[in-house]
Enzyme design. Structure first.
Site, PDB file in Angstrom:
ATOM      1  N   ARG A  36       0.991  -1.337   0.185  1.00  0.00           N
ATOM      2  CA  ARG A  36      -0.105  -0.336  -0.151  1.00  0.00           C
ATOM      3  C   ARG A  36       0.717   1.366   0.482  1.00  0.00           C
ATOM      4  NH1 ARG A  36      -4.678  -0.097  -1.716  1.00  0.00           N
ATOM      5  NH2 ARG A  36      -4.937   2.034  -0.683  1.00  0.00           N
TER       6      ARG A  36
ATOM      7  N   GLY B 149      -6.269   7.808   2.790  1.00  0.00           N
ATOM      8  CA  GLY B 149      -5.914   7.408   4.035  1.00  0.00           C
ATOM      9  C   GLY B 149      -5.241   6.687   4.031  1.00  0.00           C
ATOM     10  N   GLU B 150      -4.828   5.316   5.516  1.00  0.00           N
ATOM     11  CA  GLU B 150      -3.914   4.463   5.524  1.00  0.00           C
ATOM     12  C   GLU B 150      -2.199   5.865   6.782  1.00  0.00           C
ATOM     13  OE1 GLU B 150      -3.353   2.455   2.354  1.00  0.00           O
ATOM     14  OE2 GLU B 150      -4.937   2.224   1.689  1.00  0.00           O
ATOM     15  N   GLY B 151      -2.853   6.891   6.650  1.00  0.00           N
ATOM     16  CA  GLY B 151      -1.502   7.771   6.662  1.00  0.00           C
ATOM     17  C   GLY B 151      -0.968   8.188   6.290  1.00  0.00           C
TER      18      GLY B 151
ATOM     19  N   VAL C  45       1.290   3.852   2.034  1.00  0.00           N
ATOM     20  CA  VAL C  45       1.647   4.419   3.579  1.00  0.00           C
ATOM     21  C   VAL C  45       2.778   3.044   3.546  1.00  0.00           C
ATOM     22  CG1 VAL C  45      -0.257   2.228   4.575  1.00  0.00           C
ATOM     23  CG2 VAL C  45       1.292   4.156   5.959  1.00  0.00           C
TER      24      VAL C  45
END
Length: 358
Positions: A99, A322-324, A101
């Site tokens: 991903r 998203g996900e940081g 992130v």
């Protein structure tokens, strides 16, 4: 009746050290580069100095990305481009390094911690350190039923507090907070609309994987219905999270508040973390002084929440994944601000411009 008293956080959370911040500002005025020439990097360096209670500011040496994960049953209404229950697969991809992130974290040398709060999968399919804090499998459909029981909400909140304590005790000096969820932005939209007193359409965005117009209308309707259920419990933040939040958002709220208690700065990612921060502000008005808005994702709910907390994003790249990921993009700026504040030599007396280099 919950045994958890959120009002305690009002007394437990102090503002970052104002005297240290003034010392940092005075030191900045004496440095060779004129004050203001570094723009927001000056402000960031002073914020970090106050948070650390240290002048000169220390480097950010042990950052960590912490991601709370959960599935939201409201996704069954077709409010997300991902299938309901699909967050577990996203978590596996994060753990496998596939991903955004994961890629950014490798590039920056930042460890990533994933905390499963309510994924719709068997916990045995995940590493024990991921599933150890799980409260339940999935969450209630917030347009017609509560996301959690009050007991589950208390357990989720306490889990977030425990994770914050674990990070602070391990020496983590800054956290990038993110979520891995399907349906989470819908729950976040309900919280923001309820706390800001706005209509559903004002906070309904397109999500990390953009949805089409029909899905947007379904999402807006779900937020509207959730908002009707949220308004009667606005005075009780834990009950609000139980009604329309979910285990992951409740845990993030607990994490944010306990991080402020422990004086551990947190970088917020997107709309989900912003919604949790807004709930945290309702609990303890000084808490947002410990949080930094990393970026403007373009989600209207995020913009509304950040404006209410007077937090200005550092970046504006429209990163919605998203996900940081957006939070990690801001981390080098924070680290650069710390280095500049600590390492620029003194020598500017304010009476004249420094001589040009060379």
């Amino acid at each position: 009746m919950s045994s958890l008293n959120l009002d305690d956080f009002t007394d437990l959370i102090e503002r970052p050290d104002g005297g240290v911040r003034r010392d940092a500002e005075a030191r900045r005025e004496r440095q060779a580069v004129p004050p203001g020439a570094l723009g927001r990097l000056d402000e960031l360096g002073e914020w970090l100095a106050a948070a650390q209670s240290a002048v000169p500011v220390r480097p950010v040496g042990k950052p960590r990305a912490v991601l709370f994960a959960g599935d939201h049953k409201v996704a069954e209404l077709g409010v997300s481009a991902r299938p309901a229950g699909g967050a577990a697969e996203l978590v596996r991809e994060v753990l496998e390094g596939a991903r955004p992130v994961s890629v950014l974290a490798r590039r920056l040398g930042v460890p990533v911690r994933v905390v499963d709060m309510a994924l719709d999968c068997d916990p045995e399919t995940l590493p024990a350190e991921v599933a150890g804090h799980r409260v339940r499998r999935g969450g209630g459909r917030i347009d017609i039923e509560d996301a959690l029981t009050l007991e589950e909400a208390e357990a989720a909140f306490r889990a977030g507090v425990a994770v914050a304590d674990e990070e602070a005790d391990s020496g983590t000096d800054l956290v990038v907070l993110g979520d891995v969820s399907v349906g989470g932005t819908t729950a976040a939209g309900v919280l923001v609309a309820a706390l800001c007193g706005t209509d559903a359409s004002v906070v309904t965005g397109r999500g990390g994987l953009p949805i089409d117009d029909l899905a947007w209308m379904r999402k807006c309707a779900a937020i509207r219905d959730g908002l009707r259920r949220a308004r009667p419990v606005l005075g009780d933040q834990l009950r609000l999270l139980a009604t329309v939040g979910g285990a992951d958002l409740t845990a993030m709220t607990g994490f944010l508040l306990q991080s402020a208690v422990r004086k551990m700065p947190v970088v917020l990612d997107g709309v989900v973390t912003a919604a949790c921060a807004l709930v945290g502000q309702r609990v303890a008005f000084r808490a947002p002084d410990w949080w930094l808005a990393s970026h403007d994702s373009g989600e209207p709910g995020q913009a509304k929440a950040l404006d209410r907390m007077a937090l200005e994003p550092l970046l504006s790249h429209g990163v919605k994944v998203g996900e940081g990921a957006g939070g990690l993009l801001a981390l080098p700026l924070v680290q650069a601000a710390a280095s500049l504040a600590a390492e620029l030599p003194e020598g500017f007396d304010g009476r004249e411009e420094p001589a040009p280099a060379g």
